[in-house]
Design an enzyme around this catalytic site. Structure first.
Site, PDB file in Angstrom:
ATOM      1  N   ASP A 308       0.847  -1.187   0.000  1.00 46.54           N
ATOM      2  CA  ASP A 308       0.000   0.000   0.000  1.00 46.54           C
ATOM      3  C   ASP A 308       0.886   1.242   0.000  1.00 46.54           C
ATOM      4  O   ASP A 308       2.081   1.164   0.295  1.00 46.54           O
ATOM      5  CB  ASP A 308      -0.905  -0.032   1.230  1.00 46.54           C
ATOM      6  CG  ASP A 308      -1.773   1.202   1.348  1.00 46.54           C
ATOM      7  OD1 ASP A 308      -2.410   1.571   0.352  1.00 46.54           O
ATOM      8  OD2 ASP A 308      -1.797   1.803   2.435  1.00 46.54           O
ATOM      9  N   ASP A 505      -1.566  -0.786   6.205  1.00 41.98           N
ATOM     10  CA  ASP A 505      -1.777  -0.288   7.565  1.00 41.98           C
ATOM     11  C   ASP A 505      -3.199   0.144   7.858  1.00 41.98           C
ATOM     12  O   ASP A 505      -3.564   0.323   9.010  1.00 41.98           O
ATOM     13  CB  ASP A 505      -0.840   0.892   7.853  1.00 41.98           C
ATOM     14  CG  ASP A 505      -1.338   2.179   7.205  1.00 41.98           C
ATOM     15  OD1 ASP A 505      -1.795   2.116   6.053  1.00 41.98           O
ATOM     16  OD2 ASP A 505      -1.269   3.241   7.859  1.00 41.98           O
ATOM     17  N   ASP A 509      -7.068  -1.923   4.011  1.00 39.76           N
ATOM     18  CA  ASP A 509      -6.090  -2.943   3.603  1.00 39.76           C
ATOM     19  C   ASP A 509      -6.390  -4.309   4.216  1.00 39.76           C
ATOM     20  O   ASP A 509      -5.807  -5.312   3.803  1.00 39.76           O
ATOM     21  CB  ASP A 509      -4.677  -2.525   4.027  1.00 39.76           C
ATOM     22  CG  ASP A 509      -4.208  -1.269   3.322  1.00 39.76           C
ATOM     23  OD1 ASP A 509      -4.521  -1.119   2.132  1.00 39.76           O
ATOM     24  OD2 ASP A 509      -3.536  -0.441   3.963  1.00 39.76           O
TER      25      ASP A 509
END
Length: 609
Positions: A308, A505, A509
């Protein structure tokens, strides 16, 4: 502890005493008494072993303890009572040795649990009171004495703190924090006493999240141990075939017993769990919580990384990256005046601007006559001067667009700009952006060198922002404007390249972390969905922890496999020697004990490195 578990010390003492008494009788020439004592030493262990096997089979578990039971039974049936007693002592001591090794391997994770503070010293109405952690609330001021473990996440108040964060990060050097800096729970005060203003409740703080995750990790069973149990069937069959051939070809029952004895117990079921648990402990010491042996094993084999952007590749917080000022004003003074006014706003950009000014040591003034238009800007007086801070449209409405034209030139995608006007004139523009974490480029290169063949960025941010932030990083693929379900598909599509690791995080996600072969979450605060869904949690938000996590996983798995191959190889050679008549049952039992001890201590090497 189970009833049989409580019997473990007695199960060692009994055959040890029986062996010693039988040896004394043998030396005194009383062979019948010696054989009786050795048989008596073996039978209780055999009975307990039979009960354990029955319980395991009822649960559907199949292990190599059956070989130990067969070897003791065959030895007693063949009149080899001394060999049976040695196997009984070997089996019981092997169980104790394995338990000791597992406890030794768990010590780093257990240390995390043992450091949990129970109370805190809270300031209340001009005095200090000791209260339970669950009574602390955000805003409470807590005294942290030298040597205390910080009980909650909070901000340093009006002093300097020296904190040992080694339990969280694995770094041995203490860090120095100043007033306003964030202190993570679980850190230890290595300096003078200081006050901390709690920003979270204890149950929601970093260390509480770590403790919950550690407890979960300790309850897991390494998959290679289960795999070892499956291989037990093959090994048992091979043992019985070899023992049967030895008996059929030679007609000597002693050779059959010798083969069975030397195959008991197998290093496969001893070395694997010890090596993997050692790896989990070693990772915890480095600030990496791997929740299970399965996660550690898969982590050692990952070939693709999906990562990410916000909060992972980047800090996830806007920072000042540029300031453009008009003639006649210094950047620091413009920042001081703008931040002084923004103290009256709760907008996230305003709070970031104030924090940046304080980091630079600027002394802020108290604003007056403040008027704020939510989402647009704020105006007021600072040190007797009229100040406006906000978006271009808001500030242009007060000073005119022509004054901002030169300052409002095109900015990079993903950046935010705040205009500042002082006394009716455009003073400048402050540019904010979410920037890459320091060392990200080197980390990705090192991951590539470590064998990660695919590096993929998957972000929900705009395509132009994703392209800008990923420029020069050497990524194989950049996927932007992704929804949580699209991130899951991105993870699944990478599986054709090998096991996939996902690093993220945020709550968005969590589905992708759960879908990946191994999910890695940044940080362990509270009950964040990402930390709960992930298989691996970096105890602090440091992306560079990924490299040692992979290295520890690979080394632990390599040591486990080495122990199994070496132990099994030696066992098979000893079985062949026993089948050929070169090892008597007693000699085979002693040799197998030496092999077991060797592979367990080799497995413990995973604690170091």
């Amino acid at each position: 502890m189970t009833f049989i578990g409580r019997l473990r010390p007695l199960l060692i003492a009994w055959p040890a005493a029986g062996l010693a008494a039988g040896a004394a009788a043998h030396l005194a020439g009383h062979e019948t008494l010696a054989a009786t004592l050795w048989t008596a030493a073996s039978v209780p262990v055999l009975v307990v072993l039979a009960i354990e096997i029955a319980v395991s089979l009822r649960r559907g578990d199949f292990g190599l303890d059956i070989v130990a039971a067969l070897s003791m039974s065959a030895a007693l049936a063949a009149g080899e009572s001394l060999a049976a007693a040695i196997v009984a002592l070997m089996y019981a001591s092997g169980q104790i040795l394995e338990s000791f090794a597992a406890r030794r391997a768990r010590q780093e994770m257990s240390a995390l649990l043992s450091r949990v503070p129970r109370t805190a010293m809270r300031h209340h109405e001009g005095r200090l009171e000791e209260v339970a952690l669950d009574q602390l609330e955000p805003g409470d001021r807590v005294l942290i004495r030298r040597g205390d473990v910080v009980p909650v996440d909070g901000a340093i108040s009006d002093s300097v703190a020296v904190l040992d964060q080694s339990a969280l990060t694995g770094e041995s050097l203490p860090v120095r924090l100043k007033s306003g800096d964030t202190a993570l729970s679980g850190s230890t005060n290595a300096g003078d006493a200081f006050d901390l203003v709690a920003t979270r409740r204890a149950a929601d703080s970093t260390y509480a999240g770590i403790v919950r995750l550690v407890a979960s990790a300790q309850a897991s069973r390494p998959p290679m141990a289960r795999m070892a149990d499956r291989y037990a069937l093959v090994f048992l069959a091979a043992t019985l075939v070899l023992a049967g051939l030895a008996g059929w070809l030679t007609g000597d029952p002693v050779r059959v017993v010798a083969v069975l004895v030397v195959a008991t117990p197998c290093p496969l079921i001893l070395a694997v769990p010890v090596a993997l648990m050692s790896g989990l402990s070693r990772a915890a010491r480095a600030g990496i919580l791997i929740k299970s042996g399965k996660a550690l094993e898969v982590l050692a084999q990952v070939r693709a990384l999906v990562i990410d952007k916000t909060g992972t590749l980047t800090d996830g917080e806007a920072r000042i990256v540029d300031m453009r000022v008009s003639a006649g004003i210094e950047p620091a003074e413009m920042l001081r005046i703008a931040a002084s006014l923004d103290q009256a706003s709760k907008h996230i950009i305003a709070e970031t601007l104030v924090a940046a000014a304080r980091e630079q040591g600027l002394v802020l003034s108290v604003p007056a006559y403040v008027e704020e238009t939510p989402g647009e800007g704020i105006s007021g007086h600072v040190d007797g001067r009229t100040v406006s801070v906000g978006g271009f449209r808001y500030v242009a409405g007060r000073v005119g667009e022509e004054q901002l034209n030169d300052l409002s030139r095109a900015r990079e995608p993903g950046a935010a700009a705040v205009a500042v006007a002082i006394d009716g004139k455009a003073a400048g523009v402050i540019i904010f952006a979410d920037v890459l974490r320091p060392g990200t480029e080197k980390l990705l290169r090192d991951l590539r060198a470590a064998g990660i063949e695919r590096l993929v960025l998957a972000t929900g941010d705009r395509a132009d922002v994703a392209r800008l932030i990923s420029h020069g990083l050497g990524l194989d693929l950049v996927r932007a404007e992704m929804t949580p379900d699209q991130k899951v598909l991105a993870v699944l599509s990478e599986r054709k390249h090998g096991p996939v690791m996902m690093v993220g995080d945020g709550v968005n996600d969590a589905p992708a972390l759960a879908a990946a072969d191994v999910g890695v979450a940044m940080g362990a605060r509270g009950a964040a969905a990402s930390s709960e869904a992930a298989d691996v949690v970096l105890l602090v938000d440091q992306l560079d922890r990924i490299l040692p996590a992979i290295a520890i996983a690979r080394r632990s798995r390599r040591i486990a496999v080495q122990s199994v191959v070496a132990g099994m190889g030696l066992s098979i050679l000893a079985m062949l020697a026993a089948a050929g008549g070169y090892l008597l049952p007693v000699e085979g039992a002693l040799l197998q004990e030496a092999i077991d001890v060797a592979v367990i201590f080799n497995a413990l090497r995973a604690l170091r490195g």
